[in-house]
Write a protein that holds these residues in place. Structure first.
Motif, short mmCIF file in Angstrom:
data_model
loop_
_atom_site.label_atom_id
_atom_site.label_comp_id
_atom_site.label_asym_id
_atom_site.label_seq_id
_atom_site.Cartn_x
_atom_site.Cartn_y
_atom_site.Cartn_z
N GLY A 109 33.90 39.60 19.14
CA GLY A 109 33.90 38.71 20.31
C GLY A 109 33.87 37.25 19.94
N GLY B 187 37.59 36.28 19.64
CA GLY B 187 37.79 35.89 21.04
C GLY B 187 38.24 37.01 21.94
N ARG C 236 38.19 40.01 24.67
CA ARG C 236 37.43 40.41 25.84
C ARG C 236 36.68 41.71 25.51
NH1 ARG C 236 42.67 39.04 27.71
NH2 ARG C 236 42.70 37.19 29.05
N HIS D 137 31.09 38.27 27.49
CA HIS D 137 32.13 37.24 27.56
C HIS D 137 31.66 35.89 27.01
CE1 HIS D 137 29.83 36.66 31.30
NE2 HIS D 137 30.14 35.39 31.16
N ARG E 194 33.20 35.13 23.79
CA ARG E 194 34.57 34.63 23.90
C ARG E 194 34.57 33.12 24.15
NH1 ARG E 194 39.89 36.35 25.38
NH2 ARG E 194 40.71 35.34 27.25
N HIS E 195 33.63 32.66 24.97
CA HIS E 195 33.51 31.22 25.21
C HIS E 195 33.06 30.51 23.94
CE1 HIS E 195 34.35 31.86 29.35
NE2 HIS E 195 33.21 32.45 29.62
N TYR F 91 33.76 31.44 20.91
CA TYR F 91 34.97 31.39 20.08
C TYR F 91 35.86 30.22 20.49
CZ TYR F 91 39.67 32.78 18.51
OH TYR F 91 40.92 32.81 17.95
N LEU G 102 43.75 33.55 23.08
CA LEU G 102 42.90 34.11 24.14
C LEU G 102 43.68 34.99 25.11
CD1 LEU G 102 40.68 31.01 25.06
CD2 LEU G 102 39.97 33.05 23.80
#
Length: 250
Positions: free
Chosen positions: A42, A46, A48, A194, A197-198, A200, A218
């Motif tokens: 994650g 990145g 999901r 998530h 991911r942010h 990243y 992304l």
């Protein structure tokens, strides 16, 4: 007061979803061994959550240093199936050496598990066309649950992720239990998977990667969306260009 999973921006306000590296590592350490590599997937790729659950060994090209994001594990009315990534778009993501090392170590610890599920819709087909489209497919998933099946996001989020957040000091467990006797936690929507991911995205932008490249990694179809979502993580506008000109005219 800001969340312990965020850090203050330069203007004194809290930046949502900007996880401190030490917090990311603390959450990773609090996860059961079989799930820890999901943090690298994650925060280092990145992906999901559904894409991380659907990542297979065949998607990793260690030589080319590329990860192919080809599918996700999707839930349809409590049942799981494989499906294309969000937006029905496959993509390629650079594979950092540290993440490659973590993936190799995970595979040595737990071998990939072949998992067979329907494609795109787990409901029984009603027509020959639906039967052809939904026919089961098998992939060697890198991360599976304790029963060696695809991970159910509801179970993972409530029984794996939130306890790890609490152990890492990101959220606190509520004193009272839920009516069914299960453990209750304080609201933690902003600290879901998530958030990695942010993290990243913010790290890529602060390192100077372009918004266009980040949007592609992304899986965003519009770089403008990526810019609007993460503009506050860009280095100070004009700083690098000004430094370059200073070097010329100094």
């Amino acid at each position: 007061m800001g969340s312990p999973y965020t850090h203050p921006a330069s203007d004194g306000t809290d930046v949502c979803h900007r996880s401190r590296p030490e917090r990311v590592l603390a959450v990773r350490a609090a996860l059961p061994d079989r799930y820890r590599v999901l943090v690298e997937i994650g925060a280092g790729l990145g992906l999901r959550q559904g894409e991380a659950f659907g990542l297979s060994m065949e998607d990793i090209d260690f030589d080319a240093e590329i990860v192919h994001v080809r599918r996700q594990v999707k839930m349809v009315r409590t049942k799981l199936c494989f499906a294309l990534p969000k937006g029905r778009k496959v993509r390629e993501v650079p594979l950092p050496s540290s993440v490659a090392k973590a993936l190799r170590q995970h595979v040595e610890f737990l071998a990939p598990v072949p998992v067979t599920m329907p494609w795109d819709d787990p409901r029984p087909p009603q027509t020959p066309v639906e039967a052809k489209h939904r026919r089961p497919r098998t992939y060697n998933l890198l991360v599976t649950g304790r029963e060696h099946k695809a991970i159910n996001r509801n179970y993972f989020n409530s029984s794996v992720w939130k306890p790890a957040l609490a152990e890492a000091g990101v959220i606190a467990a509520l004193e009272e239990s839920a009516p069914d006797g299960s453990r209750a936690w304080e609201p933690s929507r902003e600290h879901g998977y998530h958030a990695l991911r942010h993290f990243y995205a913010s790290e890529q932008l602060e390192a100077g990667e372009s918004v266009v490249s980040l949007a592609r990694w992304l899986g965003h179809s519009d770089p403008g969306f990526t810019l609007r979502k993460y503009a506050h993580f860009l280095p100070r506008a004009g700083a690098r260009g000004g430094a370059a000109l200073d070097a010329v005219f100094a």
